[in-house]
Design a protein around this motif. Structure first.
Motif, short mmCIF file in Angstrom:
data_model
loop_
_atom_site.label_atom_id
_atom_site.label_comp_id
_atom_site.label_asym_id
_atom_site.label_seq_id
_atom_site.Cartn_x
_atom_site.Cartn_y
_atom_site.Cartn_z
N GLN A 71 2.49 33.28 21.97
CA GLN A 71 1.63 33.85 20.93
C GLN A 71 2.29 33.76 19.57
OE1 GLN A 71 0.07 37.76 21.76
NE2 GLN A 71 -0.46 37.26 23.87
N ALA A 72 3.58 34.04 19.51
CA ALA A 72 4.29 33.99 18.23
C ALA A 72 4.31 32.58 17.67
CB ALA A 72 5.71 34.51 18.40
N PHE A 73 4.65 31.59 18.50
CA PHE A 73 4.73 30.22 18.02
C PHE A 73 3.35 29.64 17.71
CE2 PHE A 73 8.97 30.11 20.29
CZ PHE A 73 9.69 30.19 19.11
N ASP A 74 2.34 30.05 18.46
CA ASP A 74 0.98 29.62 18.13
C ASP A 74 0.57 30.17 16.77
OD1 ASP A 74 0.70 28.25 20.49
OD2 ASP A 74 -0.53 29.75 21.48
N ARG A 100 5.07 37.49 11.28
CA ARG A 100 4.46 37.72 12.59
C ARG A 100 5.07 38.94 13.26
NH1 ARG A 100 0.29 37.43 16.14
NH2 ARG A 100 1.02 37.15 18.28
N ASN A 101 6.37 39.10 13.16
CA ASN A 101 7.03 40.27 13.73
C ASN A 101 6.47 41.56 13.13
OD1 ASN A 101 8.63 38.66 15.33
ND2 ASN A 101 10.47 38.86 14.07
N ARG A 102 6.31 41.55 11.81
CA ARG A 102 5.80 42.75 11.14
C ARG A 102 4.34 43.02 11.50
NH1 ARG A 102 6.11 43.14 4.70
NH2 ARG A 102 4.62 41.42 4.85
N ALA A 103 3.57 41.96 11.65
CA ALA A 103 2.14 42.11 11.92
C ALA A 103 1.86 42.62 13.33
CB ALA A 103 1.43 40.78 11.71
N THR A 174 15.05 42.33 11.92
CA THR A 174 13.90 42.79 12.70
C THR A 174 14.26 44.03 13.50
OG1 THR A 174 13.02 40.53 12.89
CG2 THR A 174 12.23 42.15 14.48
N GLU A 175 15.46 44.06 14.07
CA GLU A 175 15.88 45.23 14.83
C GLU A 175 16.00 46.46 13.92
OE1 GLU A 175 17.24 47.71 17.94
OE2 GLU A 175 16.06 45.86 17.87
N LEU A 176 16.53 46.28 12.72
CA LEU A 176 16.61 47.39 11.78
C LEU A 176 15.22 47.90 11.41
CD1 LEU A 176 19.44 46.18 9.36
CD2 LEU A 176 19.59 48.00 11.06
N ASP A 181 10.60 51.44 9.95
CA ASP A 181 9.61 50.49 9.44
C ASP A 181 9.34 50.64 7.94
OD1 ASP A 181 8.07 52.77 9.31
OD2 ASP A 181 6.65 52.15 10.87
N SER A 182 10.08 51.53 7.26
CA SER A 182 9.98 51.57 5.80
C SER A 182 10.80 50.45 5.15
CB SER A 182 10.45 52.93 5.27
OG SER A 182 11.86 53.08 5.44
#
Length: 206
Positions: A71-74, A100-103, A174-176, A181-182
Motif C-alpha cells: 500500500q505504501a509503495f503503491d 504517506r507515513n503521516r497520512a 517517523t518513530e519520534l 505527533d506535534s
C-alpha cells in the motif's frame, strides 16, 4: 466458471477484510495483545474463517506487513516513469514516504511495531523489518552509485553513507513522530532531502 470466479472474488474480499481488521488491531494493541478471535470478530467472521485464509497468527502478521508495504509503495508510485536524475526521483520517494507515513498513522505504527516493538513482535517480524531496511538501503545506495557514474551527482559521494543517512533519518523521525505527533516529521525529512539535492549536484554541472 462464473461460480468459480465469484468464489475467488468473494475469497479475496474476505481476505481483505481480515487483513484490514488485523492491521488495525495489531497497530492498536500490538501482536501479543491481539488474538485471532478478536480479528475474527472485527472482520465479522469466525476464528475458523480466519484460519481458512491464514494458518496462524504469525502468518497473518506476515501478510499484514506485506500489505502495509504494498500500500505504501503503491501510494508513492515507486515504479512510475520520471525525467531527470534518478537520485532526484529517489529523494522524491523518500519525501513521499514521509507524507504517506503521516497520512496513515495506523499503517505506519504497524511497520514500527516490527522495527521497535522488540518485547511484543515475534522473531519473524524483526526479520522482515531487518530485510526491509537492508533492501531499502541497498536500493538507495545503488541509485547513488549509478547517478555518480552517470555524472548526475558528485563523483565523491559515499553511496552507502548517503543511503544509511536517509533510511536512518526517515525511520528515526517517523518513530519520534509516532511518540509525539506535534513534531513535523515531514518538514524535517524534506529539509534533509533538499540539502542533499543541492549538495549532491553542486559539482556535477547543475
Amino acid at each position: 466458471m462464473a461460480r468459480t470466479r465469484d468464489a475467488e472474488q468473494s475469497g479475496a474480499a474476505r481476505r481483505g477484510q481480515i487483513l484490514a481488521a488485523a492491521m488495525t488491531l495489531f497497530a492498536e494493541n500490538g501482536y501479543r495483545g491481539t488474538s485471532l478471535a478478536a480479528v475474527a470478530t472485527a472482520a465479522g467472521i469466525t476464528r475458523s474463517g480466519v484460519l481458512h485464509h491464514f494458518a496462524s497468527k504469525e502468518a497473518l502478521l506476515s501478510a499484514v506487513l506485506a500489505e502495509r508495504d504494498q500500500q505504501a509503495f503503491d501510494a508513492v508510485e515507486v515504479d512510475r516513469e520520471y525525467e531527470g536524475p534518478a537520485v532526484h526521483r529517489a529523494l522524491d520517494i523518500v519525501d513521499d514516504l514521509a507524507e504517506r507515513n503521516r497520512a496513515d498513522p495506523e499503517l505506519t505504527r504497524m511497520s514500527h511495531l516490527a522495527l521497535f516493538g522488540s518485547a511484543d513482535a515475534p522473531d519473524m517480524a524483526h526479520e522482515w523489518s531487518n530485510e526491509r531496511i537492508r533492501t531499502y538501503r541497498d536500493n538507495l545506495a545503488g541509485v547513488f552509485e549509478q547517478s555518480a557514474a552517470a555524472g548526475e551527482i558528485r563523483a565523491d559521494v559515499d553511496a552507502e553513507a548517503a543511503a544509511l543517512l536517509l533510511v536512518g533519518a526517515l525511520t528515526g523521525l517517523t518513530e519520534l513522530w509516532l511518540r509525539d505527533d506535534s513534531l513535523d516529521m515531514v518538514a524535517s525529512v524534506r529539509m534533509l532531502t533538499d540539502l542533499l539535492r543541492r549538495d549532491l549536484t553542486q559539482q556535477a554541472g547543475e
